[in-house]
Structure formats: C-alpha cells, structure tokens
Design a protein around this motif. Structure first.
Motif, PDB file in Angstrom:
ATOM      1  N   ILE A 317      29.124 -39.142 -66.002  1.00 52.34           N
ATOM      2  CA  ILE A 317      28.155 -40.189 -66.353  1.00 52.34           C
ATOM      3  C   ILE A 317      28.575 -41.476 -65.638  1.00 52.34           C
ATOM      4  N   VAL A 318      27.690 -41.983 -64.821  1.00 51.42           N
ATOM      5  CA  VAL A 318      27.992 -43.238 -64.120  1.00 51.42           C
ATOM      6  C   VAL A 318      27.114 -44.336 -64.728  1.00 51.42           C
ATOM      7  N   VAL A 319      27.759 -45.397 -65.203  1.00 49.43           N
ATOM      8  CA  VAL A 319      27.021 -46.431 -65.925  1.00 49.43           C
ATOM      9  C   VAL A 319      27.173 -47.800 -65.276  1.00 49.43           C
ATOM     10  N   GLY A 320      26.052 -48.476 -65.154  1.00 50.28           N
ATOM     11  CA  GLY A 320      26.092 -49.870 -64.720  1.00 50.28           C
ATOM     12  C   GLY A 320      25.640 -50.731 -65.888  1.00 50.28           C
ATOM     13  N   TYR A 321      26.583 -51.508 -66.463  1.00 52.09           N
ATOM     14  CA  TYR A 321      26.227 -52.335 -67.624  1.00 52.09           C
ATOM     15  C   TYR A 321      25.604 -53.644 -67.182  1.00 52.09           C
ATOM     16  N   LEU A 322      24.721 -54.134 -68.060  1.00 52.37           N
ATOM     17  CA  LEU A 322      24.047 -55.382 -67.751  1.00 52.37           C
ATOM     18  C   LEU A 322      24.893 -56.568 -68.193  1.00 52.37           C
ATOM     19  N   ASP A 323      25.614 -56.355 -69.295  1.00 51.43           N
ATOM     20  CA  ASP A 323      26.334 -57.471 -69.901  1.00 51.43           C
ATOM     21  C   ASP A 323      27.846 -57.247 -69.838  1.00 51.43           C
ATOM     22  N   LYS A 324      28.593 -58.337 -69.998  1.00 47.04           N
ATOM     23  CA  LYS A 324      30.054 -58.237 -69.886  1.00 47.04           C
ATOM     24  C   LYS A 324      30.632 -57.436 -71.047  1.00 47.04           C
ATOM     25  N   LYS A 325      29.946 -57.486 -72.221  1.00 47.96           N
ATOM     26  CA  LYS A 325      30.438 -56.773 -73.410  1.00 47.96           C
ATOM     27  C   LYS A 325      30.282 -55.259 -73.258  1.00 47.96           C
ATOM     28  N   LYS A 326      29.583 -54.855 -72.214  1.00 47.18           N
ATOM     29  CA  LYS A 326      29.290 -53.447 -71.958  1.00 47.18           C
ATOM     30  C   LYS A 326      28.552 -52.810 -73.136  1.00 47.18           C
ATOM     31  N   LYS A 442      32.143 -43.105 -65.755  1.00 48.73           N
ATOM     32  CA  LYS A 442      32.675 -44.012 -64.732  1.00 48.73           C
ATOM     33  C   LYS A 442      31.748 -45.216 -64.716  1.00 48.73           C
ATOM     34  N   THR A 443      32.339 -46.404 -64.547  1.00 47.93           N
ATOM     35  CA  THR A 443      31.515 -47.612 -64.577  1.00 47.93           C
ATOM     36  C   THR A 443      31.372 -48.191 -63.179  1.00 47.93           C
ATOM     37  N   ILE A 444      30.174 -48.633 -62.868  1.00 41.76           N
ATOM     38  CA  ILE A 444      29.998 -49.375 -61.613  1.00 41.76           C
ATOM     39  C   ILE A 444      29.582 -50.792 -61.975  1.00 41.76           C
ATOM     40  N   ASP A 445      29.920 -51.745 -61.088  1.00 39.81           N
ATOM     41  CA  ASP A 445      29.612 -53.145 -61.384  1.00 39.81           C
ATOM     42  C   ASP A 445      28.328 -53.518 -60.660  1.00 39.81           C
ATOM     43  N   ILE A 446      27.204 -53.383 -61.340  1.00 42.78           N
ATOM     44  CA  ILE A 446      25.934 -53.641 -60.643  1.00 42.78           C
ATOM     45  C   ILE A 446      25.659 -55.122 -60.458  1.00 42.78           C
ATOM     46  N   ASN A 447      26.425 -55.959 -61.202  1.00 42.82           N
ATOM     47  CA  ASN A 447      26.223 -57.416 -61.049  1.00 42.82           C
ATOM     48  C   ASN A 447      27.140 -58.011 -59.991  1.00 42.82           C
TER      49      ASN A 447
END
Ligand code: CTP
Length: 449
Positions: A317-326, A442-447
C-alpha cells in the motif's frame, strides 16, 4: 377465426387482470397473452415486480383464459407479434388509451375499460411495508431518500445523525431527536453511513434488536469486528448487507459474469481507479470528511476480490498523506500480487485520475470508461477489433435503487440475495485494517515538504 392479443406484466394476478382477460377473450375466438420478461420490465422502469416471469406465466395459464402465452422482450415487439401471429385485434386497458394507436396500421386497436380500485402496485405496497431508518452523517443521504421513493413497500422513518449541519437543508426535517435505541424501535431495518470508527456500535445495537442492516463500506475497521457483526446477524436472523452501490449496477454485474465465464480468457491483471478531487475549501478543513481509502477503497477493490478472490500472496500500500498528522490520505495505491495475476487499485480525493476499470485477460480485455463505478456501458476488446463487443444496460439511481430493492427482497423473502459475499466484505476490511495499522504501507511525500 378472430385472433386477439393483449399484453401486461400480470404481477400478483388480481381481479383487474382477470376482468381484462375475460373482456379481451370475448372480443374474438383466440386469445394470445404477452407477458413482459423481467429484463424488459426493468428496462422500461418497472423494477418492483414481486414475481419472476415463470410465476407470472403460470398464473395466467391457471386462469384458463389464454389460448397462447408469449413473452414480450423488446420495445416494438408488438408490431412484430401482430404480423407474425396474424392478429385481428390488439387490446389493453383504458389506462393505455391512445398509446398504441400506431398499431391501427396493422390491426384493430381496442382500449377496454379498466377495473377501478386495484393494481399490482397497490397490492405490492399493501402486502407489507418495511420501515427503514437512516443513520447517516453525510449529504449523500438525499440520494437514498430520493431513490427509496421508487421502491414499493419501503417507508423512511427518519434520519438519525450526529452531524445535522452536514446534511442538506431539505433533509433536516427528517432528522429525529430520539435517542438511538428509541429510533431503532420504530424501524424494521436501518441504513448506516457514518465514519467507519463508529459504525460497529451502530450496527451491533441494531442487530441486537433484531433490525436488518444495510451499511456503507467499510462495515467496520477490523476483520474481527466485521466477523462479530456477521455472526450477530446470523444469530438474530437478520440481513447484514454491504452497500457498495456499484455492485448493484446491472452493467457491472453483467461484466463480472462475462469475465467469470472466460470471455477474455484467464484474468491476469486488474486496474481499477476511483478518484474525485475535493474542492479547495474542504481540503483546508478536513473535519468530518471520510478519507480516500474509506470513501473509494471498497468500490475500487470490489472487482479485484470478486474476480480474483481474497487469497493474494502479498500486497503493498503506497500512501500520500495530505496533512502532516497523516490522518487523511490524498492518494492511496494498492498493489496485490496473486499466484497468477496482479491488481492495481488507485484511489484519491486529493488527486485526479482517469476513473476507468480495465480487466486484462489472456484472450482480450474488458474496458469500462470513467466513471466506471457508475457505469451503464462497457466493451470487450480483442486483438482483432472485428470481434469487439459493446454492452449497455440502463443504470437508474447510480445503483442505489437496485441496492434498496435487493435489500427489501432479501428481508421479505428471508433469503439473502447477496451481490457482495461475506468473503468479499472480509477481504476489503482486511486491507482497511492493514491501512489503519500501518501494515504493508509505504509513504510518499506528495507535498514535497
Ligand atoms: N388492468 C385492468 N385493470 C386494473 C389493472 C390492470 O384492466 N385494475 C389491465 C391493464 O390495463 C393491462 C393489463 O391489465 O391491460 C395488465 O396490466 P399490468 O400493468 O400488468 O397491471 P397493473 O395492475 O396496472 O400493474 P402495475 O400496478 O404494476 O402497473
């Protein structure tokens, strides 16, 4: 010999039908009765019939009034039948006056008096009315209220909500001020659409009181909770049904059948994308907003689990969070690896993409254009385009109408007509649980911060 023909659905045969058939028979020597097929009725908007075609034909047969019974399957068939059977008189009840005058070119047209005070529609409603309470915190509820009006024998008792302000103005009059338990007492069943973390409580309380539940996906946030709810439903003789509306669309359902019988060979890959871009105002204040995986994940995963099952070897699962709090995923991409196939699911409320579904097989592929979750159309495409096939099935009420009809039928017949199996629901929850617990993520930094 004078041949007469008449048509109808003849659902729950009543005295009005019998009178009509007697009058029609008296017009000539030989009576042909055309009974509408289930598919044709659906296409012309009659979606609530209680009896299937075979039962309706049997009832006509039992009257002894028909010399011949035929099935009406398509618009325009009446012209074909009149010519094919050498019909002298076409007749129907006076509620249709003027509508079949075009047949005067081929035979005599007679509109017979209709029996007052009786109709299949009224009989269906009078048989029993199911009281449905809505437990909903989202504006989406207005679609439910709208669609419920098309379903015979269904009455909305009111809306229980923790978020009155989130509901559209015209829905506010329906909001109850009763406590939940009391609200449940006034209903036979509830529709639940809230934040997944509170759904377990709402559903289990309803099931404990013997109320049937139709619930937006994900039903709960863990497989254990979900299994508990299904066990509780079984124990109390209740229907617990998942409300992914796409599953109830005729077009989607037919494409599943075609994929399952091997029309594109062996399925090797599924690509499913569902996105809608939140407007800027909402992106800045995400309070009460369901995140991307909750809102879109179940729909996007549906074809994967319905066609490939839940026994994948691994997932990422690859996730791009919108907010810093995830706390809010703007974008989530899930890749499932099976022994002989792979699936790629893409969802997002903070990205925009082409919302299509592609199911690839060893002999061809199924293509559903965007937005595939509201589809009324799909194509099966092959290497040689000459063999391509296009399919269209009317979609009324985005699938919600069929979803409600199937829920009401399941309750009334005490037989769960399931469009989404328990196994599929559990496979969906397993992914949601994994997302919640940060497993296989896995997290990606979309911002790019
Ligand atoms: N009919 C009639 N008198 C009634 C009901 C129906 O004469 N009270 C006639 C219709 O005009 C038609 C035939 O019976 O020629 C079959 O009608 P159908 O549409 O099957 O019956 P309805 O009871 O009108 O069904 P619905 O309520 O689903 O529209």
């Amino acid at each position: 010999m004078k041949k007469v023909i008449t048509y109808g659905s003849y659902d729950l045969l009543h005295i009005g039908h019998i009178n009509l058939l007697k009058r029609a028979k008296a017009l000539g020597d030989y009576l042909i009765v055309g009974v509408t097929s289930d598919d044709y009725d659906k296409r012309r908007g009659k979606i609530n019939l209680e009896q299937p075609l075979v039962a309706r034909i049997e009832a006509i047969k039992a009257t002894g009034l028909a010399d011949e019974i035929i099935v009406e399957e398509y618009e325009g068939q009446k012209i074909d039948d009149v010519r094919k059977y050498g019909v002298d008189i076409f007749t129907v009840g006076s509620d249709w006056t003027g509508q079949f005058d075009y047949l005067n070119e081929f035979c005599k047209v007679v509109y017979l008096p209709r029996t007052e005070g009786v109709s299949s529609t009224e009989t269906r409603s009078a048989n029993s009315t199911l009281k449905l309470g809505l437990v909903c915190d989202f504006s989406y509820v207005h679609k439910f209220v709208r669609e419920s009006k098309y379903v015979n024998g269904l009455e909305i008792t009111g809306i229980f909500t923790a978020n009155g302000k989130g509901l559209p103005e015209d829905m506010r009059g329906l909001i109850t001020d009763k406590p939940y338990e009391e609200f449940l007492d006034g209903a036979d069943a509830v529709y639940v659409s809230t934040q997944p973390k509170v759904q377990f409580e709402y559903i289990s309380k309803a099931l404990k009181k013997g109320k049937h539940v139709l619930c937006e996906s994900p039903i709960a946030l863990s497989k254990t909770e979900c299994e508990k709810l299904f066990a509780l439903a079984d124990k109390n003789g209740c229907i617990l049904s998942e409300a992914i509306k796409t599953a109830y669309s005729d077009s989607y359902y037919r494409l599943l059948l075609l994929a399952k019988i091997g029309k594109i060979g062996k399925i090797v890959s599924i690509d499913s994308t569902c996105t809608n871009l939140l407007d800027a105002g909402k992106l800045n204040s995400l309070d009460g907003e369901r995140n991307s995986i909750y809102d879109w994940g179940p729909t996007a995963m549906l074809p994967v689990f319905q066609l490939l099952g839940g026994d994948y070897l691994s997932k990422e699962i690859v996730v791009g969070y919108l907010d810093k709090k995830k706390s809010f995923d703007a974008f989530t991409n899930i890749r499932f690896i099976y022994k002989g196939a792979v699936a790629n699911v893409k969802v997002g409320k903070g990205i925009k993409s082409e919302g299509e579904l592609i199911i690839s097989g060893t002999e061809g592929y199924i293509y559903v254009p965007a937005p595939w979750w509201k589809t009324d159309y799909f194509e099966i495409r092959y290497e040689n385009p000459v063999n391509n096939k296009r399919f269209f099935y009317q979609l009324d009420g985005e699938g919600i109408r069929n979803e409600l009809i199937s829920f009401v039928r399941s309750i009334k017949s005490n037989n769960h007509i399931s469009y989404i199996s328990k196994r599929t629901s559990l496979a969906i929850i397993e992914v949601i649980e994994s997302f919640e617990k940060g497993k296989d993520i896995k997290t990606i930094d979309i911002n790019n911060t």
